[in-house]
Design an enzyme around this catalytic site. Sequence first.
Site, short mmCIF file in Angstrom:
data_model
loop_
_atom_site.label_atom_id
_atom_site.label_comp_id
_atom_site.label_asym_id
_atom_site.label_seq_id
_atom_site.Cartn_x
_atom_site.Cartn_y
_atom_site.Cartn_z
CE LYS A 173 -2.02 2.50 3.25
NZ LYS A 173 -2.06 3.78 2.55
N GLY A 226 7.16 5.06 8.05
CA GLY A 226 6.20 6.13 8.32
C GLY A 226 6.44 6.72 9.70
CB THR A 228 7.43 7.46 15.97
OG1 THR A 228 8.70 7.64 15.34
CG2 THR A 228 7.62 6.71 17.27
CB THR A 230 1.79 5.02 11.85
OG1 THR A 230 1.34 6.35 11.68
CG2 THR A 230 0.95 4.09 11.02
CD GLU A 248 14.02 1.31 8.52
OE1 GLU A 248 14.57 2.31 9.01
OE2 GLU A 248 14.51 0.17 8.57
CB CYS A 282 13.11 10.00 7.57
SG CYS A 282 14.00 8.99 6.37
CD GLU A 384 9.52 13.00 11.86
OE1 GLU A 384 8.42 12.45 12.09
OE2 GLU A 384 10.39 12.51 11.13
P1 NAD Z 1 2.21 7.78 8.37
O1 NAD Z 1 2.70 6.94 9.50
O2 NAD Z 1 1.06 8.67 8.59
O3 NAD Z 1 1.82 6.87 7.11
C1 NAD Z 1 2.72 5.96 6.53
C2 NAD Z 1 1.94 4.87 5.84
O4 NAD Z 1 1.26 4.11 6.84
C3 NAD Z 1 0.86 5.37 4.88
O5 NAD Z 1 0.78 4.51 3.77
C4 NAD Z 1 -0.40 5.28 5.72
O6 NAD Z 1 -1.57 5.13 4.96
C5 NAD Z 1 -0.13 4.02 6.53
N1 NAD Z 1 -0.86 3.91 7.80
C6 NAD Z 1 -1.34 4.92 8.57
N2 NAD Z 1 -1.98 4.41 9.64
C7 NAD Z 1 -1.91 3.06 9.54
C8 NAD Z 1 -2.37 2.00 10.36
N3 NAD Z 1 -3.04 2.21 11.48
N4 NAD Z 1 -2.08 0.75 9.97
C9 NAD Z 1 -1.38 0.49 8.85
N5 NAD Z 1 -0.93 1.48 8.02
C10 NAD Z 1 -1.18 2.74 8.38
O7 NAD Z 1 3.50 8.57 7.87
P2 NAD Z 1 3.57 9.68 6.74
O8 NAD Z 1 2.96 10.93 7.29
O9 NAD Z 1 3.07 9.11 5.47
O10 NAD Z 1 5.15 9.86 6.59
C11 NAD Z 1 5.92 10.73 7.36
C12 NAD Z 1 6.66 9.97 8.43
O11 NAD Z 1 7.46 8.95 7.84
C13 NAD Z 1 7.63 10.85 9.19
O12 NAD Z 1 7.53 10.57 10.56
C14 NAD Z 1 9.00 10.41 8.66
O13 NAD Z 1 10.06 10.61 9.55
C15 NAD Z 1 8.75 8.96 8.42
N6 NAD Z 1 9.73 8.42 7.50
C16 NAD Z 1 10.70 7.57 7.97
C17 NAD Z 1 11.66 7.07 7.12
C18 NAD Z 1 12.72 6.12 7.62
O14 NAD Z 1 13.38 5.49 6.79
N7 NAD Z 1 12.94 5.99 8.91
C19 NAD Z 1 11.64 7.43 5.77
C20 NAD Z 1 10.65 8.30 5.33
C21 NAD Z 1 9.70 8.78 6.19
#
Ligand code: NAD
Length: 481
Positions: A173, A226, A228, A230, A248, A282, A384
């Site tokens: 997804k 995504g 932390t 989540t 991650e 990130c 963040e």
């Molecule tokens: P998010 O956690 O809101 O969403 C990430 C993904 O998870 C999306 O596809 C979303 O639809 C899905 N999701 C949301 N809730 C869910 C649930 N309950 N169950 C399963 N899936 C769910 O994150 P975002 O806003 O899309 O991205 C930004 C975040 O990602 C920032 O915190 C950033 O630091 C982090 N990030 C981390 C890395 C890394 O490698 N550590 C890389 C890029 C981004």
Amino acid sequence: MEKLLNYINGEFQAASSGNFFENIAPATGKPYSWIPDSDEDDVNRAVDAAQTAFSSWSKLSNEERSEWLQRLANGIAAKMDLFVAAESKDNGKPLKLAAHVDIPRAVQNFSFFATAIIHYASESHYMVGTGVNYTLRKPIGVVGCISPWNLPLYLFTWKIAPALAAGNCVVAKPSEVTPYTAFLLCKVMDEIQFPKGVLNIVHGFGHKTGDAIVRHPLTKAISFTGGTSTGKTIASIAAPMFKKLSLELGGKNPNIIFDDCDFDEMLATTMRSSFANQGQICLCGSRIFVQRGIYEKFKNAFVAKVQKSKVSYPDDPQAHLGAVVSKPHMEKVLSYIELAKQEGGTVLTGGHRVQLDAPYDEGYYIAPTVIEGLAYNCRTNQEEIFGPVVTITPFDTEEEALMMANSTDYGLSATIWTTNLERAHRMADNIQAGIVWINAWLVRDLRTPFGGVKSSGVGREGGWEALRFFTEPKNIFVKYS
Ligand code: NAD
């Protein structure tokens, strides 16, 4: 407006509910396509397809799977301009960034793991006079891959490629905020007649589609990138089901600048590590710690350079920064700037939304923002923000810099600027982070372990680490008579 579709068992399908929701272009603030609002039914069908495909996909030789991955890489590369334009439109990032970073890296992800799997070998442990152990590394089965919006196709393929290379079938997804290039990937799969059911892409909201992927008893591993919070939710569901988990998560990375650094190189790189992709990487170094001897020099030079950065619509070849990804995200970033002021910070430059002319007048643009005068442990410096906002803080000693750098819950990456070799290694050793760059930022070798410590995640991606995650080791002992 165009309707995106799921890709399940080699077929384009609307969500079973028949519902769609809007996909908004951050550059204009206007909707431009429809995203399937998928639910458990769609995920169930995707998992069934993946489970059925697993028996044949996992039995292909590594060379055969490698060829399929290379065809995916070639398929994206052949449509480079289409993918670049789509990524920029969907995410708001400057076109040239999508052209130089996002899409080439998505191609590289597939070709990297296409070759890696050919060289992947398992271990044996010989016991003198007794026998030998050998370890098979078997694919897991059906795995779930869930990715964020900041580097959409780049991070999506970073998970999918090793999962497929290792012989798994995937239900994936993309972020509902940036689904478009994943949809284009489905078109490539369709064109090259990628084996049905091996890679299924289901669009929708995290709490619905993502949640169904995590909860499904047959998704044996979840690879998630995504936020932390989540990650915590996903872990609370997947851990009691004993699924393999790679998380991650967020970061609040320090950029530590000692007064003996190569100033010009540090300054040029600090511009990128602060504001590349509108600060929505990130690995961006959002907390800049500067040794007091060069603090004023750095501050003046940095602010002057930031003021020359052009915030513009993504197609503008002169744009340094494009739009941030969504209205709620823009509001979140602006609210942190307000918080910084309340916490006693001084905004040295930026600090506001940027209004462009029509048709971009409703787009989500924020001026690159530099704030000083904040305590290292205030909320602005601990939470963040994930936008074009950095803080600058002076320090005197190495110990003080280290203490402030390590003071957050996060531990993803760090950058250290110094020409003192001993200090560089000592700092790198003591910093709580999964990735440290010395006199550099975002130099990536795809073979290296990628991931964070503390609240920045669990597990590592990249190279053998990713292939180990997506395989299950089985040890076999043979006795010598
Ligand atoms: P998010 O956690 O809101 O969403 C990430 C993904 O998870 C999306 O596809 C979303 O639809 C899905 N999701 C949301 N809730 C869910 C649930 N309950 N169950 C399963 N899936 C769910 O994150 P975002 O806003 O899309 O991205 C930004 C975040 O990602 C920032 O915190 C950033 O630091 C982090 N990030 C981390 C890395 C890394 O490698 N550590 C890389 C890029 C981004």
